[in-house]
Every structure is written in structure tokens, then in C-alpha cells.
Scaffold this motif. Structure first.
Motif, PDB file in Angstrom:
ATOM      1  N   GLU A 111     118.551  41.122  78.685  1.00 55.29           N
ATOM      2  CA  GLU A 111     119.921  41.662  77.840  1.00 55.29           C
ATOM      3  C   GLU A 111     120.915  42.110  78.826  1.00 55.29           C
ATOM      4  O   GLU A 111     122.150  42.168  78.559  1.00 55.29           O
ATOM      5  CB  GLU A 111     119.300  43.123  76.870  1.00 55.29           C
ATOM      6  N   ARG A 112     120.502  42.523  79.964  1.00 56.00           N
ATOM      7  CA  ARG A 112     121.499  43.092  80.821  1.00 56.00           C
ATOM      8  C   ARG A 112     122.290  41.907  81.384  1.00 56.00           C
ATOM      9  O   ARG A 112     123.242  42.305  81.923  1.00 56.00           O
ATOM     10  CB  ARG A 112     120.821  43.864  82.116  1.00 56.00           C
ATOM     11  N   LEU A 113     121.700  40.753  81.356  1.00 51.92           N
ATOM     12  CA  LEU A 113     122.676  39.764  81.930  1.00 51.92           C
ATOM     13  C   LEU A 113     123.894  39.266  80.881  1.00 51.92           C
ATOM     14  O   LEU A 113     123.664  39.456  79.668  1.00 51.92           O
ATOM     15  CB  LEU A 113     121.719  38.331  81.863  1.00 51.92           C
ATOM     16  N   GLU A 114     125.131  39.215  81.625  1.00 54.13           N
ATOM     17  CA  GLU A 114     126.239  39.006  80.686  1.00 54.13           C
ATOM     18  C   GLU A 114     126.299  37.732  79.821  1.00 54.13           C
ATOM     19  O   GLU A 114     126.632  37.710  78.734  1.00 54.13           O
ATOM     20  CB  GLU A 114     127.360  39.124  81.528  1.00 54.13           C
ATOM     21  N   THR A 115     125.959  36.720  80.677  1.00 52.38           N
ATOM     22  CA  THR A 115     125.904  35.330  79.956  1.00 52.38           C
ATOM     23  C   THR A 115     124.483  34.718  80.355  1.00 52.38           C
ATOM     24  O   THR A 115     124.092  34.923  81.422  1.00 52.38           O
ATOM     25  CB  THR A 115     127.021  34.389  80.496  1.00 52.38           C
ATOM     26  N   ALA A 116     123.810  34.000  79.362  1.00 48.53           N
ATOM     27  CA  ALA A 116     122.422  33.392  79.781  1.00 48.53           C
ATOM     28  C   ALA A 116     122.654  32.358  78.718  1.00 48.53           C
ATOM     29  O   ALA A 116     122.836  32.438  77.490  1.00 48.53           O
ATOM     30  CB  ALA A 116     121.467  34.448  79.432  1.00 48.53           C
ATOM     31  N   ILE A 117     121.995  31.145  79.266  1.00 47.31           N
ATOM     32  CA  ILE A 117     121.885  29.714  78.366  1.00 47.31           C
ATOM     33  C   ILE A 117     120.345  29.666  78.735  1.00 47.31           C
ATOM     34  O   ILE A 117     120.073  29.639  79.708  1.00 47.31           O
ATOM     35  CB  ILE A 117     122.824  28.704  78.891  1.00 47.31           C
ATOM     36  N   VAL A 118     119.794  29.554  77.287  1.00 46.55           N
ATOM     37  CA  VAL A 118     118.295  29.332  77.535  1.00 46.55           C
ATOM     38  C   VAL A 118     117.813  27.807  77.229  1.00 46.55           C
ATOM     39  O   VAL A 118     118.714  27.020  76.688  1.00 46.55           O
ATOM     40  CB  VAL A 118     117.576  30.020  76.204  1.00 46.55           C
ATOM     41  N   ARG A 119     116.831  27.420  77.874  1.00 41.85           N
ATOM     42  CA  ARG A 119     116.146  25.962  77.570  1.00 41.85           C
ATOM     43  C   ARG A 119     115.871  25.970  76.175  1.00 41.85           C
ATOM     44  O   ARG A 119     115.061  26.992  75.816  1.00 41.85           O
ATOM     45  CB  ARG A 119     115.381  25.639  78.601  1.00 41.85           C
ATOM     46  N   ARG A 120     115.786  24.670  75.491  1.00 41.86           N
ATOM     47  CA  ARG A 120     115.133  24.726  74.327  1.00 41.86           C
ATOM     48  C   ARG A 120     113.642  24.974  74.448  1.00 41.86           C
ATOM     49  O   ARG A 120     113.017  24.649  75.432  1.00 41.86           O
ATOM     50  CB  ARG A 120     115.411  23.186  73.766  1.00 41.86           C
ATOM     51  N   GLY A 121     113.286  25.674  73.457  1.00 39.43           N
ATOM     52  CA  GLY A 121     111.846  26.009  73.249  1.00 39.43           C
ATOM     53  C   GLY A 121     111.365  27.465  74.140  1.00 39.43           C
ATOM     54  O   GLY A 121     110.338  27.897  73.973  1.00 39.43           O
ATOM     55  N   THR A 122     112.417  28.116  74.474  1.00 39.97           N
ATOM     56  CA  THR A 122     112.259  29.362  75.221  1.00 39.97           C
ATOM     57  C   THR A 122     112.086  30.434  74.007  1.00 39.97           C
ATOM     58  O   THR A 122     112.920  30.362  73.094  1.00 39.97           O
ATOM     59  CB  THR A 122     113.617  29.769  76.005  1.00 39.97           C
ATOM     60  N   SER A 123     111.188  31.262  74.089  1.00 41.42           N
ATOM     61  CA  SER A 123     110.606  32.163  73.131  1.00 41.42           C
ATOM     62  C   SER A 123     111.305  33.754  73.393  1.00 41.42           C
ATOM     63  O   SER A 123     110.869  34.362  72.463  1.00 41.42           O
ATOM     64  CB  SER A 123     109.277  32.096  73.007  1.00 41.42           C
ATOM     65  N   ILE A 124     111.465  34.069  74.520  1.00 41.17           N
ATOM     66  CA  ILE A 124     111.789  35.195  74.869  1.00 41.17           C
ATOM     67  C   ILE A 124     113.104  35.927  74.720  1.00 41.17           C
ATOM     68  O   ILE A 124     113.343  37.061  74.385  1.00 41.17           O
ATOM     69  CB  ILE A 124     111.370  35.506  76.354  1.00 41.17           C
ATOM     70  N   THR A 125     114.146  35.073  74.500  1.00 36.04           N
ATOM     71  CA  THR A 125     115.620  35.456  74.447  1.00 36.04           C
ATOM     72  C   THR A 125     116.172  34.188  73.858  1.00 36.04           C
ATOM     73  O   THR A 125     115.718  33.306  73.669  1.00 36.04           O
ATOM     74  CB  THR A 125     116.093  36.121  75.781  1.00 36.04           C
ATOM     75  N   THR A 126     117.491  34.497  73.446  1.00 34.33           N
ATOM     76  CA  THR A 126     118.387  33.588  72.936  1.00 34.33           C
ATOM     77  C   THR A 126     119.754  33.459  74.014  1.00 34.33           C
ATOM     78  O   THR A 126     119.780  34.305  74.787  1.00 34.33           O
ATOM     79  CB  THR A 126     118.995  33.857  71.638  1.00 34.33           C
ATOM     80  N   SER A 127     120.288  32.446  73.670  1.00 34.67           N
ATOM     81  CA  SER A 127     121.732  32.270  74.513  1.00 34.67           C
ATOM     82  C   SER A 127     122.428  33.178  74.055  1.00 34.67           C
ATOM     83  O   SER A 127     122.840  33.553  72.757  1.00 34.67           O
ATOM     84  CB  SER A 127     122.352  30.851  74.276  1.00 34.67           C
ATOM     85  N   HIS A 128     123.238  34.356  75.183  1.00 34.33           N
ATOM     86  CA  HIS A 128     124.120  35.281  74.509  1.00 34.33           C
ATOM     87  C   HIS A 128     125.398  35.107  75.722  1.00 34.33           C
ATOM     88  O   HIS A 128     125.012  35.069  76.748  1.00 34.33           O
ATOM     89  CB  HIS A 128     123.475  36.474  74.468  1.00 34.33           C
ATOM     90  N   GLY A 129     126.500  35.951  75.256  1.00 36.81           N
ATOM     91  CA  GLY A 129     127.451  35.816  76.071  1.00 36.81           C
ATOM     92  C   GLY A 129     128.862  35.580  75.303  1.00 36.81           C
ATOM     93  O   GLY A 129     128.679  35.044  74.154  1.00 36.81           O
ATOM     94  N   THR A 130     130.039  35.698  75.871  1.00 35.65           N
ATOM     95  CA  THR A 130     131.118  35.335  75.315  1.00 35.65           C
ATOM     96  C   THR A 130     131.163  33.803  75.180  1.00 35.65           C
ATOM     97  O   THR A 130     130.688  33.219  75.838  1.00 35.65           O
ATOM     98  CB  THR A 130     132.389  35.844  75.906  1.00 35.65           C
TER      99      THR A 130
END
Length: 160
Positions: free
Chosen positions: A62-81
Motif C-alpha cells: 500500500e505504501r507504493l505509489e504506483t504498482a502494476i500487478v501481473r495477472r493472477g496476483t492475489s495479494i494486491t491490485t494495480s493502484h496509483g494515478t
């Protein structure tokens, strides 16, 4: 134990220029920009672990400002502006990542590749057919606008 050690336990960190890839064993992968990762890394290093690896991971991610996740990732979602995600996706594309393997929000995709307008939806350009009279180079004389306000009434009201 620090929050960073707990959050990144059983994870691989790959830094490639402006992109940092965090691969969690069996849970997926997260791509972020290196500066954002360093900032979150410093923050997490100075925090004490809660003892719960799942909570520590989610707090760190959650502390990461921008993050893109690989398909099938279960721990977080893509987030950021949207602009931040589009910039990160552009960097990933330049680095050779296949973007079809990653979950990129539609708003960021629209910034990367603006949708093409359909031919029927395009506004038609107005075609202006000029007459020979319109090309007359003589200047047009315009009379100055006469003031319609009676200034004497203003002067009288100021004296009162």
C-alpha cells in the motif's frame, strides 16, 4: 525484525533501471518504479514487523505509489494515478515487458494509446468557399462606438 524483512520474506526483488519487479513465490508479481520502491523500502525498514506476514506485505504494498500487478496476483491490485500507471507501463514496455501479462487499468491504457475515433463520430470540417469579393484587400473602416451613457449624470451623483 523490520516490516521490510517480514514483507519481502520469500520474495525476489529484481531492479532493472527505472523498474523494480517484486516476485512473491506462488502469489504473483508486482512492478513499480524504482524511486517509489526505494521510498517504501526506507519507510518499511524503520518500522517494526507486526508478526503477521500477510499484514506486513499489504502494508508495504500500500505504501507504493504506483504498482502494476501481473495477472493472477492475489495479494494486491494495480493502484496509483492513471498518469502514473501509464508512465510505469510505458517504462515497462521500453524495458521489454509484455504488457498483456499485466493488469493495467483501462484509464491508463487510454492515456498510453488514445482510442481512435470512429469515422461516423468525427466532426466534419467546415469547408469554406470564399467568393472573389471576400478577398478584397481594402481595409474596412469602422466607426468608433459612441458612448450611450450620459456622463453628466455620473458627475452629478459623485458630487452628492
Amino acid at each position: 525484525m523490520s516490516l521490510l524483512d517480514s514483507a519481502l520474506r520469500r520474495a525476489q526483488i529484481r531492479k532493472a533501471g527505472e523498474i523494480t519487479l517484486i516476485i512473491f513465490d506462488g502469489l504473483g508479481a508486482v512492478a513499480t518504479d524504482t524511486l517509489g520502491f526505494r521510498s517504501a523500502e526506507r519507510w518499511a525498514f524503520s518500522r517494526i514487523s507486526s508478526g503477521n506476514i500477510v499484514r506486513d506485505r499489504s502494508t508495504f504494498l500500500e505504501r507504493l505509489e504506483t504498482a502494476i500487478v501481473r495477472r493472477g496476483t492475489s495479494i494486491t491490485t494495480s493502484h496509483g494515478t492513471s498518469r502514473g500507471l501509464a508512465g510505469l507501463a510505458k517504462k515497462m514496455k521500453q524495458a521489454g515487458y509484455n504488457l498483456s501479462e499485466w493488469t493495467i487499468p483501462q484509464a491508463a491504457k487510454d492515456i498510453l494509446d488514445p482510442p481512435e475515433e470512429k469515422k461516423g463520430d468525427e466532426p466534419e470540417e467546415a469547408v469554406c468557399e470564399a467568393d472573389a469579393e471576400d478577398d478584397d484587400p481594402t481595409p474596412i473602416e469602422v466607426d468608433r462606438r459612441k458612448d450611450t451613457l450620459d456622463r453628466r449624470s455620473i458627475d452629478r451623483s459623485l458630487k452628492d
